[in-house]
Design an enzyme around this catalytic site. Structure first.
Site, PDB file in Angstrom:
ATOM      1  N   SER A 157       0.796  -1.233   0.000  1.00  6.22           N
ATOM      2  CA  SER A 157       0.000   0.000   0.000  1.00  6.22           C
ATOM      3  C   SER A 157       0.825   1.277   0.000  1.00  6.22           C
ATOM      4  O   SER A 157       0.284   2.371  -0.185  1.00  6.22           O
ATOM      5  CB  SER A 157      -0.937   0.029   1.205  1.00  6.22           C
TER       6      SER A 157
ATOM      7  N   LYS B 201       0.308   3.379  -2.905  1.00  9.44           N
ATOM      8  CA  LYS B 201      -0.840   4.276  -3.042  1.00  9.44           C
ATOM      9  C   LYS B 201      -0.403   5.740  -3.036  1.00  9.44           C
ATOM     10  O   LYS B 201      -1.075   6.601  -3.611  1.00  9.44           O
ATOM     11  CB  LYS B 201      -1.861   4.013  -1.920  1.00  9.44           C
TER      12      LYS B 201
ATOM     13  N   TYR C  83      -3.381  -2.080 -10.464  1.00  9.47           N
ATOM     14  CA  TYR C  83      -3.331  -1.804  -9.027  1.00  9.47           C
ATOM     15  C   TYR C  83      -2.463  -2.838  -8.302  1.00  9.47           C
ATOM     16  O   TYR C  83      -1.630  -2.491  -7.455  1.00  9.47           O
ATOM     17  CB  TYR C  83      -4.772  -1.798  -8.494  1.00  9.47           C
TER      18      TYR C  83
ATOM     19  N   TYR D 256      -4.075   3.445   7.725  1.00  9.01           N
ATOM     20  CA  TYR D 256      -5.310   2.682   7.898  1.00  9.01           C
ATOM     21  C   TYR D 256      -6.084   3.264   9.077  1.00  9.01           C
ATOM     22  O   TYR D 256      -6.159   4.465   9.255  1.00  9.01           O
ATOM     23  CB  TYR D 256      -5.027   1.185   8.101  1.00  9.01           C
TER      24      TYR D 256
ATOM     25  N   VAL E 141       1.157  -3.717   3.895  1.00 11.62           N
ATOM     26  CA  VAL E 141       1.087  -4.995   4.604  1.00 11.62           C
ATOM     27  C   VAL E 141       2.313  -5.871   4.375  1.00 11.62           C
ATOM     28  O   VAL E 141       2.456  -6.919   4.998  1.00 11.62           O
ATOM     29  CB  VAL E 141      -0.179  -5.806   4.247  1.00 11.62           C
TER      30      VAL E 141
END
Lengths: 306, 306, 306, 306
Positions: free
Chosen positions: D64, D67, D190, D242, D260
């Protein structure tokens, strides 16, 4: 009390003023184009007589009413435990296509009559049937004793083109391990079931088995046991009308199932099966004039399950 | 088919092995102390006969079964529109004491049988009755033809001392403008209703009006109209068993209402009212052995609404 | 860069056209009556100078800004573990007065700056302080070096009369075992804290400790440790602006806290504390022109934490 | 204060005992197989020096963290208004892959760092870039000055095989009209972004632009404006970790983003970018030892944004 054709006609006259106060489903063009003034009703009585009024012989898209047919097929192909491990028996208290409850309850749909539940049932049929769409067609043609019943391909294709939310539901269940097959073919079958074209007369005949302890019209052998038939009626009574099941029970007092095409089927166990059609819907997605017609019928013949 | 005393006895024997597999309500000591092996059943048939078995004459805390009584009183004191503007008729799909749905739906409880709904009903009675607790007592004593029915003060006081969540529910409804009186006196009444002590025989007699088109046992004048009686049965069928209404309909197939004291009342419209009692509860908060007993009764006498 | 009085004046002129485009809080009359054209700003710089413009000396209802003061007092009276076992440190992603998340997370509020969290903090102060309202008054008078700061009794009483939702929140936390005292006295204190009347100058002075590693203006001894001061700024940055914390960080880039009275305090750690006031709010409940003024100030002096 | 290599080494020694107390991500085998004892840290200081310790040169799956890279590319290709009409800027208060909030908020993801938000950003890139995967690779290779950075195809393929939940998210956004392209190719991109393999040194270098007002390491021209860089740091501070953003701000006090795979990047604006790696995660999905290392670093060099 067996309703007369005149009684049905009078009821349609009484509810006709409601037309214009609801809203025809418009999420796909094929449904939006149906004339809003259509209005029909048919009763299949336990002596085999069909009583009808209005546009009772005109076929329309049965949509979610098909969820009762697919569940019935699943009950023939799976043990009760196998079914109810994958889908619940409780009213949802939420919109029929919501993902919120589905996520909170770990991918187990609340009941087989919301979209998620019917998709699980379609997934089950896909696993055990070799040609599910053909099998459904044969099943419903036999039940209604009408070999001309078919799928409306335009509707089925249109649904598939607007299938994003149902795809989301199916993928979410797959993520929770509650969906066995590829999503696209199951969705394709599901939308075909929804796109069955049947008239009120077809529907009243087809669902007579729910009024007759599992035995279809014409004396053929039972398609469900007496107990299964009772159970299915119980599920319809508590979960059959989307988030309007309580109101429907309060006003009509019969197990029933509605579709966004404007059809509703209802059952007086032991006595008759009924189908109504009026395309305009109330805010819960149930036929506005159709519900009113069933309410009047229940009151005038003095029949309900309560 | 009228059940015999022997049949009821046999049913109790058949479900007795379930004792030990549920859980007695323990959120207040007065309920936790009830012996878990208590088991009783009573039927009030439409010929006036009372059939009973087991601990059918021992009084217990009826708890949420009282919600049917308070709604009946509200239906006598308010027009339908007045009631249903403040509380819904739909299953909740959530725990009986949740505030989540209540906030999302702007303080309008889903139905009169979850706590929020019963509190609104109690608020309505408080507004129009001068001595609500005394009135309820007179009402239920007359229905059951038993002048000795009374409130269990220990239970009522204990509930009041553990009333925080119900107070939260009431204050949230007040914040939405759906609660007219002060919270504490309404809660006090509500907990008294819940603390009514009645036996299975009392309950079967008291709820006979639901099996008899609104007319209580003994031929007194109707307390509800025929239509109201039918409507109330419909509400019980869809909303009477907390978040287990669908399962109860599937297995038992009768309108019913349960309480965390382990009692359940059920109705076969036109024929009989039934009460069972077994203190241990299933995860939905309904009597475990009580539900099983009703399921067996339904199967053995071949009676259900489906 | 130290802002000049002229710069502050210019900023107020630039944001004044926003007045009329927001909405003054109107849930209690005492707030609804505040003239919407009020506009003030004050900066307390790390050299002790106070720079101000507009209505910077007029006192107003600080409302939720008081939640920072009560948390500061709790941090003085409780160990960190004791506090953070009862309230979280995460943004809520929901309305400041919602009960939904509170129920789903078992009565543990997401952070100390939503109502539920501030009520827990008030409950903690009630447990360990003998005269919490008097203590708060002394605390804030000392911080702002203004012995005239007082509670607006009309506002406090009016809040108490509209306290149903906050009562619901408190009772729900009691039901989960996360509220130690009686609800009414804690609510009374809480509403008094909210009803503190302070000017922008008072607020800029009072919150200088957050810009000065825990040491208040005037060289008195630290009221928080350096680490605690850093932690409190972190909580303000992530949770201080209701459900608009992300937008505020994006536009302004300073830890801050708003109140529905139209005040906002903000901090440039190591350099200055700032207070603005404009009663009209944006949809998230934060001062519309106040946020814009802080955004301009951040841009023109080239200061933010990012 | 510039950290020394020795300081970084000491910090790793101090947090190493945490290994064994977290849980390596195991939803795909390729991640589950990473040895849990890996531990590395790298700092890119504003004088261009790279300080490192432990396994700082070993590449891992950045997951992530990507992102932030895709959002940066979107900020280069779209106007701010175009981006923020399709994705919000607020913390979610929910799990990173939940569909509940997404449905309640009509298909607009809360922020670009939860899965739904990153999928919208990927959808935007797919619309305006001709070869998005190649473009991302070139972008990150240039930022990190390492032409050997590549995608881990095994990871990307494995993610695709476990993509049901992300597919559900994408289809739900499509149903709300917030997804422009076919789901599968966007998901494929993605998952490739997530499958970028980079070392702590690569990451510290690559994200130096966030510590340097938008200008990457090595004096190339800015990839974001000064304002955009500040805004992106603000988004990271409120939404980057998160549902643990508040805790991270409280303990570490730096804008950051976790994956993660066990990596976290963090920024001290104006001074340094930092990357840590330790595969075991805490319950929020953030690296357990990695967070602890950043907390120690922040404390020992006396640097945070608060």
């Amino acid at each position: 009390m067996k309703p007369s054709s005149q009684l049905l006609s009078d009821i349609l006259d009484d509810v006709r003023p409601l037309i214009g106060k609801g809203k025809v489903a418009d999420y796909i063009p094929a449904l939006a184009d149906v004339p809003n003034h259509k209005l029909g009703i048919a009763v299949c009585y336990n002596d085999g007589e069909i009583i009808r009024a209005g546009d009772a012989d005109e076929a329309f898209s049965i949509q979610s009413i098909s969820k009762v047919l697919s569940l019935t097929l699943a009950m023939q192909n799976y043990k009760a435990d196998e079914i109810w491990a994958r889908v619940g028996k409780e009213p949802s208290g939420q919109a029929f296509n919501s993902l919120i409850q589905l996520e909170m309850e770990q991918g187990i749909p609340r009941n087989p009559f919301i979209n998620a539940g019917a998709l699980v049932v379609s997934d089950m049929l896909h696993t055990r049937q070799s040609a599910p769409r053909q099998r459904m067609l044969e099943f419903v043609r036999a039940l209604a004793a009408n070999p001309h019943i078919c799928y409306d391909k335009v509707v089925a294709d249109s649904e598939m083109q607007h299938s994003d939310r149902n795809a989301a539901i199916a993928y979410l269940m797959r993520a929770f391990g509650n969906f066995e097959n590829e999503v696209v073919p199951v969705l394709t079958n599901y939308f075909h079931y929804c796109a069955l074209k049947m008239s009120c007369v077809d529907l009243a005949k087809a669902f007579f088995y729910l009024a007759n302890q599992g035995k279809p019209l014409g004396g053929a052998r039972a398609i469900l046991t007496k107990t299964q038939s009772k159970q299915l009626n119980a599920l319809l009574a508590t979960c059959g009308l989307y988030d309007g099941a309580g109101e429907f029970a309060y006003r009509v007092g019969m197990p029933g199932k509605s579709g966004v095409g404007g059809g509703i089927i209802a059952v007086v166990p032991g006595e008759m099966s009924i189908a109504v059609w009026s395309p305009e819907l109330d805010p819960s997605g149930n036929s506005l004039a159709g519900t009113a017609a069933l309410e009047l019928l229940s009151a005038r013949i003095g029949r309900s399950i309560f």
